[in-house]
Write a protein that holds these residues in place. Structure first.
Motif, mmCIF file in Angstrom:
data_model
loop_
_atom_site.group_PDB
_atom_site.id
_atom_site.type_symbol
_atom_site.label_atom_id
_atom_site.label_comp_id
_atom_site.label_asym_id
_atom_site.label_seq_id
_atom_site.Cartn_x
_atom_site.Cartn_y
_atom_site.Cartn_z
ATOM 1 N N VAL A 73 0.850 -1.198 0.000
ATOM 2 C CA VAL A 73 0.000 0.000 0.000
ATOM 3 C C VAL A 73 0.885 1.246 0.000
ATOM 4 O O VAL A 73 2.086 1.169 0.263
ATOM 5 C CB VAL A 73 -0.948 0.025 1.227
ATOM 6 N N ASP A 74 0.261 2.389 -0.290
ATOM 7 C CA ASP A 74 1.027 3.628 -0.322
ATOM 8 C C ASP A 74 0.445 4.697 0.593
ATOM 9 O O ASP A 74 0.751 5.883 0.467
ATOM 10 C CB ASP A 74 1.127 4.166 -1.748
ATOM 11 N N GLU A 75 -0.412 4.273 1.531
ATOM 12 C CA GLU A 75 -0.919 5.215 2.525
ATOM 13 C C GLU A 75 -1.221 4.465 3.815
ATOM 14 O O GLU A 75 -1.332 3.232 3.808
ATOM 15 C CB GLU A 75 -2.170 5.936 2.023
ATOM 16 N N PRO A 76 -1.335 5.200 4.932
ATOM 17 C CA PRO A 76 -1.653 4.546 6.210
ATOM 18 C C PRO A 76 -3.099 4.044 6.244
ATOM 19 O O PRO A 76 -3.835 4.114 5.251
ATOM 20 C CB PRO A 76 -1.448 5.674 7.225
ATOM 21 N N ASP A 77 -3.493 3.518 7.408
ATOM 22 C CA ASP A 77 -4.894 3.197 7.655
ATOM 23 C C ASP A 77 -5.252 3.739 9.042
ATOM 24 O O ASP A 77 -4.401 4.337 9.709
ATOM 25 C CB ASP A 77 -5.156 1.684 7.555
ATOM 26 N N TYR A 78 -6.502 3.550 9.456
ATOM 27 C CA TYR A 78 -6.867 4.053 10.780
ATOM 28 C C TYR A 78 -7.866 3.121 11.455
ATOM 29 O O TYR A 78 -8.481 2.254 10.829
ATOM 30 C CB TYR A 78 -7.442 5.477 10.697
ATOM 31 N N GLY A 79 -7.998 3.333 12.762
ATOM 32 C CA GLY A 79 -8.992 2.608 13.558
ATOM 33 C C GLY A 79 -9.494 3.506 14.678
ATOM 34 O O GLY A 79 -9.009 4.631 14.861
ATOM 35 N N HIS A 80 -10.464 3.002 15.418
ATOM 36 C CA HIS A 80 -11.063 3.753 16.516
ATOM 37 C C HIS A 80 -10.542 3.258 17.867
ATOM 38 O O HIS A 80 -10.248 2.075 18.029
ATOM 39 C CB HIS A 80 -12.589 3.585 16.504
ATOM 40 N N LEU A 81 -10.477 4.175 18.837
ATOM 41 C CA LEU A 81 -10.156 3.823 20.215
ATOM 42 C C LEU A 81 -11.407 4.022 21.058
ATOM 43 O O LEU A 81 -12.054 5.071 20.985
ATOM 44 C CB LEU A 81 -9.029 4.721 20.753
ATOM 45 N N LEU A 82 -11.731 3.007 21.854
ATOM 46 C CA LEU A 82 -12.906 3.051 22.712
ATOM 47 C C LEU A 82 -12.494 3.114 24.184
ATOM 48 O O LEU A 82 -11.393 2.693 24.544
ATOM 49 C CB LEU A 82 -13.784 1.818 22.474
ATOM 50 N N GLU A 83 -13.399 3.621 25.002
ATOM 51 C CA GLU A 83 -13.111 3.786 26.432
ATOM 52 C C GLU A 83 -12.637 2.485 27.075
ATOM 53 O O GLU A 83 -11.689 2.482 27.880
ATOM 54 C CB GLU A 83 -14.369 4.283 27.152
ATOM 55 N N GLU A 84 -13.255 1.367 26.704
ATOM 56 C CA GLU A 84 -12.895 0.099 27.342
ATOM 57 C C GLU A 84 -11.532 -0.419 26.909
ATOM 58 O O GLU A 84 -11.002 -1.376 27.481
ATOM 59 C CB GLU A 84 -13.957 -0.968 27.072
ATOM 60 N N MET A 85 -10.938 0.195 25.894
ATOM 61 C CA MET A 85 -9.599 -0.199 25.451
ATOM 62 C C MET A 85 -8.503 0.424 26.308
ATOM 63 O O MET A 85 -7.347 -0.018 26.263
ATOM 64 C CB MET A 85 -9.366 0.238 24.000
ATOM 65 N N LYS A 86 -8.811 1.457 27.063
ATOM 66 C CA LYS A 86 -7.789 2.222 27.781
ATOM 67 C C LYS A 86 -7.294 1.479 29.014
ATOM 68 O O LYS A 86 -8.078 0.943 29.789
ATOM 69 C CB LYS A 86 -8.352 3.594 28.188
ATOM 70 N N VAL A 87 -5.972 1.456 29.163
ATOM 71 C CA VAL A 87 -5.311 0.834 30.313
ATOM 72 C C VAL A 87 -4.468 1.903 30.999
ATOM 73 O O VAL A 87 -3.776 2.684 30.332
ATOM 74 C CB VAL A 87 -4.399 -0.334 29.854
ATOM 75 N N GLU A 88 -4.499 1.936 32.319
ATOM 76 C CA GLU A 88 -3.708 2.922 33.050
ATOM 77 C C GLU A 88 -2.231 2.568 32.991
ATOM 78 O O GLU A 88 -1.852 1.398 32.877
ATOM 79 C CB GLU A 88 -4.171 2.984 34.517
#
Length: 259
Positions: A73-88
């Motif tokens: 590929v010649d460009e990045p990709d993206y995704g979403h971050l959700l509250e339940e994914m966060k770790v302290e």
């Protein structure tokens, strides 16, 4: 195509729930295009939000030339971050809750202002950034054995799983993020080193790309969101008992333990 999208959405959600990976989408459904994959990702996120999840940010992937060449590929990709994914910072993550996790170190951006494409520049990103923060992204794939192409990882929310967020918030005035160095240790031994320039030449370039890409879907980056611009080094495989810590010089450090 809508029926196929719905079918794949359910397959990905089931794989995440059961921890049983599925065959590569690019093998099962070779007719899928990248546009279809983003539609699948957005449908998965919509279902999760409808069930009470909250979007706290976005992540950019495939920001290194090596990764882009690997997937053709010649460009990045993206995704979403959700509250339940966060770790302290310093938290513990159970490996059994994931399929085949890996760890990446990134310079996270916390926005102080909205960023709306289509003509966002990296200078706009710097002006809109309230703080940068050390982060570890825990990536995972619902696709068997990480046998992914671009369509696979895009549909699978950019292979996102969790994000460990450091405690030090640093204003970026006077900091050249290109030259910020990072050392990541695995079980006390140095594993990789990298710098901000590894991310499209400047991490803010990745955030600008994201703002402009999201414009295609009518999405705006919001003030307060956490944006992960991409990894400074290759991803490191994870096993139970591993401890990772990433040190970003004056920007601080972040760590996580797996059990």
């Amino acid at each position: 195509m809508n029926q196929l999208v719905d079918k794949i959405v359910e397959s990905l959600l089931e794989a995440e729930s059961t921890k049983n990976a599925i065959a590569p989408l690019t093998v099962e459904y070779p007719e899928l295009k990248v546009e279809d994959a983003y539609k699948i990702q957005l449908e998965v996120m919509a279902k999760k939000v409808n069930q009470g999840s909250k979007v706290i940010g976005k992540k950019v992937g495939l920001t290194s030339v090596a990764m882009q060449q690997m997937l053709g590929v010649d460009e990045p990709d993206y995704g979403h971050l959700l509250e339940e994914m966060k770790v302290e910072d310093g938290g513990i993550v159970k490996v059994e809750g994931l399929i085949s996790p890996k760890v990446e170190a990134e310079i996270g951006f916390i926005l102080g202002e909205d960023l709306k494409g289509p003509n966002v520049t990296f200078l706009d990103v710097l002006m809109a950034t309230k703080y940068v923060v050390p982060t570890l992204e825990i990536i995972d794939s619902r696709i068997e054995d990480w046998k992914i192409q671009l369509v696979d990882t895009v549909a699978d929310n950019g292979s996102s799983a969790m994000v460990v967020v450091g405690n030090q918030l640093t204003p970026i005035d006077g900091i050249d993020l290109r030259t910020v160095g990072m050392v990541i240790f695995q079980n006390g031994e140095m594993a990789e080193t990298g710098s901000g320039a590894a991310v499209l030449g400047h991490p803010a370039q990745a955030v600008a790309w994201l703002a402009n890409k999201l414009h295609e879907f009518g999405i705006t980056l919001k003030a307060g969101e956490l944006i992960l611009p991409g990894a400074l080094t290759k991803a490191l495989p994870v096993r139970a008992g591993d401890q990772f810590s990433a040190h970003f010089g004056s920007l601080g450090s972040v760590s996580v333990t797996f059990e």
